[in-house]
Design a protein around this motif. Sequence first.
Motif, short mmCIF file in Angstrom:
data_model
loop_
_atom_site.label_atom_id
_atom_site.label_comp_id
_atom_site.label_asym_id
_atom_site.label_seq_id
_atom_site.Cartn_x
_atom_site.Cartn_y
_atom_site.Cartn_z
N ALA A 246 0.78 -1.22 -0.16
CA ALA A 246 -0.06 -0.18 -0.08
C ALA A 246 0.77 1.16 0.02
O ALA A 246 0.37 2.27 -0.65
N GLN A 247 1.96 1.02 0.80
CA GLN A 247 2.68 2.55 0.88
C GLN A 247 3.52 2.49 -0.56
O GLN A 247 3.82 3.53 -1.13
N LEU A 248 4.11 1.40 -1.06
CA LEU A 248 4.70 1.47 -2.40
C LEU A 248 3.66 1.89 -3.40
O LEU A 248 4.10 2.95 -4.25
N MET A 249 2.47 1.61 -3.32
CA MET A 249 1.69 2.18 -4.28
C MET A 249 1.24 3.72 -4.25
O MET A 249 1.05 4.31 -5.31
N VAL B 187 -3.12 5.29 -0.17
CA VAL B 187 -3.75 3.88 -0.68
C VAL B 187 -4.04 3.16 0.74
O VAL B 187 -2.88 2.84 1.45
N PRO B 188 -5.06 2.83 0.95
CA PRO B 188 -5.41 2.10 2.35
C PRO B 188 -5.20 0.62 1.99
O PRO B 188 -5.13 0.21 0.86
N ASP B 189 -4.72 -0.10 3.14
CA ASP B 189 -4.56 -1.55 3.03
C ASP B 189 -5.75 -2.31 2.40
O ASP B 189 -5.52 -3.13 1.75
N GLU B 190 -6.88 -1.88 2.89
CA GLU B 190 -8.15 -2.31 2.17
C GLU B 190 -8.06 -2.69 0.79
O GLU B 190 -8.56 -3.50 0.01
#
Length: 90
Positions: free
Chosen positions: A57-60, A68-71
């Motif tokens: 999510a962090q990379l995205m 970008v949320p983990d969901e």
Amino acid sequence: MNSSRNPLARKDGLVVQEMPDEVLVYDTNTNKAHCLNKTAAFVWKSCDGSHTITDIAQLMGTEFGTNVPDELVWLAIDQLKKDDLLDASA
């Protein structure tokens, strides 16, 4: 799979064609083609067994310039699992 928190993309039995905004994946085992949009393709390519869902999510977020949320990553992971594009034997 090693852990659903550190998913690993399947490589064997796949023919991959990268396009500008999507990735086409043909599964030679099932004779099915999958068209991954930009988000799903990013998640799939980031599934190297060492990145966690939060890492992806962090990379995205960095790549796309937005939070970008983990969901969102979990949603992509669930679909990739359903399509058998993740390595279940790792």
